[in-house]
Design a protein around this motif. Structure first.
Motif, PDB file in Angstrom:
ATOM      1  N   LEU A 133      42.074 -55.203  16.367  1.00 49.97           N
ATOM      2  CA  LEU A 133      43.123 -54.268  15.956  1.00 49.97           C
ATOM      3  C   LEU A 133      43.601 -54.755  14.589  1.00 49.97           C
ATOM      4  N   THR A 134      43.068 -54.180  13.546  1.00 55.70           N
ATOM      5  CA  THR A 134      43.124 -54.762  12.209  1.00 55.70           C
ATOM      6  C   THR A 134      44.535 -55.056  11.735  1.00 55.70           C
ATOM      7  N   ASN A 140      43.005 -63.360  11.572  1.00 55.08           N
ATOM      8  CA  ASN A 140      41.937 -63.920  12.401  1.00 55.08           C
ATOM      9  C   ASN A 140      40.612 -63.204  12.181  1.00 55.08           C
ATOM     10  N   ILE A 141      40.680 -61.918  11.885  1.00 53.43           N
ATOM     11  CA  ILE A 141      39.457 -61.147  11.621  1.00 53.43           C
ATOM     12  C   ILE A 141      38.770 -61.657  10.356  1.00 53.43           C
ATOM     13  N   ASN A 149      35.797 -54.644  18.772  1.00 59.18           N
ATOM     14  CA  ASN A 149      36.512 -53.464  18.283  1.00 59.18           C
ATOM     15  C   ASN A 149      37.299 -52.820  19.426  1.00 59.18           C
ATOM     16  N   PRO A 150      38.570 -52.484  19.212  1.00 59.37           N
ATOM     17  CA  PRO A 150      39.402 -51.958  20.303  1.00 59.37           C
ATOM     18  C   PRO A 150      38.931 -50.593  20.800  1.00 59.37           C
ATOM     19  N   GLY A 151      39.381 -50.266  22.003  1.00 57.91           N
ATOM     20  CA  GLY A 151      39.164 -48.934  22.534  1.00 57.91           C
ATOM     21  C   GLY A 151      40.078 -47.918  21.872  1.00 57.91           C
ATOM     22  N   GLN A 327      36.645 -50.709   8.895  1.00 52.69           N
ATOM     23  CA  GLN A 327      37.829 -51.407   8.381  1.00 52.69           C
ATOM     24  C   GLN A 327      37.723 -52.905   8.660  1.00 52.69           C
ATOM     25  N   ASN A 328      37.304 -53.257   9.872  1.00 53.76           N
ATOM     26  CA  ASN A 328      37.132 -54.665  10.221  1.00 53.76           C
ATOM     27  C   ASN A 328      36.010 -55.320   9.419  1.00 53.76           C
TER      28      ASN A 328
END
Length: 348
Positions: A133-134, A140-141, A149-151, A327-328
């Motif tokens: 969750l960017t 941390n990413i 990657n989140p739902g 985005q990530n």
């Protein structure tokens, strides 16, 4: 150029990844994996990409995935359970991996196995995964090799609740989320619930108290709050193609006014390019975000009931899946976060 490969490229999430990455000035797609369409030209499957993506689909053998040796980032858009081997192979080769399945979102493997009825066989990689969750886990990413990657439902709920939970301004014992999703959230393979004659002109709740995104949402809410949080989450299927609208009810335990909410949300999200905080009586609607990586958030204080009503809207296939994955990727490679994601929403 960042060399990318996509596993599961012909599902809806995979196709959006392909569309976004083909328009990304710093990315070159090296392969588009598909077991169902091996040898087919990609634009024959997705005619909107005719003349733009005429790559032939290949089927990557995960027992000997030599194609992974020639890429910098691997996107896994596979069903849950199938991503584990692919992620292991990517991590072993030292490339960055972004998994769009549920396999690495839930940090406790026992909880994952209980909800998904699949044994987790990549426990080492699970320990190193960062929940993607960017806006919340950006730092941390930046340094991780593996992003979970989140739902789509969790993205819409967590971004809306985060500022109030983080500031400990609401009761954790009473959080109710009512979410509505378009039928593309069910994936590309036809199922009974998404047949046109059965979902058109109909709205229905499903998976009451049992939806598999529940433990993911509760895990992240608990981290925000610094203690265990349970949520009453009810998803609904509505007769539109894409978009999620979540309405979340929380207790206004600190007697906040709307001007307080404006200040709080502005402070948290003022530097976020993909989050728009709506004020002045405006509320989110899916039409205003479809086709974009945006998340719109609005709110209303109900003084009669002592509750705050939060509303968020996202495109489930972009901010809720592939756009957030891109985005990530941008964050992981240290490039401008908005590159490749500057598409404005479609209207009407």
């Amino acid at each position: 150029m960042i060399k990318a490969g996509i596993l599961g490229s012909t599902g809806y999430a995979g196709s959006e990844l392909t569309r976004l990455l083909m328009n990304h000035p710093k990315v070159k797609i090296e392969f588009l994996d598909s077991r169902s369409y091996e040898g087919d030209t990609y634009s024959n499957i997705y005619p909107n990409l005719k003349g733009l993506v005429d790559i032939k689909c290949s089927s990557i053998d995960l027992a000997n995935p030599v194609e992974l040796d020639n890429i910098d980032v691997l996107f896994c858009a596979l069903p849950h359970g199938l991503s584990q081997k692919a992620v292991q192979e990517g991590v072993k080769r030292g490339i960055k991996v972004i998994d769009l399945s549920a396999d690495f979102r839930i940090s406790n493997p026992s909880v994952y196995e209980d909800w998904y009825n699949v044994e987790h066989k990549a426990l080492h990689e699970l320990k190193t995964a960062v929940y993607g969750l960017t806006e919340i886990h950006r730092e941390n990413i930046k340094t991780t090799q593996l992003v979970a990657n989140p739902g789509c439902y969790p993205t819409s709920i967590l971004l809306a609740v985060y500022p109030l939970l983080k500031e400990k301004l609401i009761l954790t014992e009473m959080i109710i989320a009512d979410s509505k999703s378009g039928v593309s959230g069910a994936g590309r393979n036809p199922i009974d619930a998404t047949i046109y004659a059965q979902c058109n002109e109909s709205v229905k709740a499903y998976s009451l108290g049992t939806h598999r995104h529940t433990p993911e949402i509760e895990q992240e809410l608990s981290l925000m709050a610094g203690g265990q949080v349970l949520i009453q989450f009810t998803p609904h299927l509505i007769p539109m193609t894409r978009g999620i609208l979540s309405t979340i009810y929380v207790m206004n335990s600190n007697n906040l006014k709307e001007k307080d909410l404006v200040e709080i949300y502005h402070n948290y999200y003022k530097n976020e390019n993909f989050i728009r905080v709506l004020t002045g009586g405006q509320l989110p609607q899916t039409k205003a975000v479809v086709g974009s990586n945006l998340c719109d958030i609005g709110f209303k204080v109900d003084e009669r009931t002592g509750k705050i009503i939060l509303v968020s809207a996202i495109d489930n296939l972009i901010k809720g899946a592939s756009g957030q994955a891109v985005q990530n990727m941008n964050v992981m490679f240290g490039i401008e976060e908005m590159i490749g994601l500057q598409q404005m929403p479609l209207w009407p």
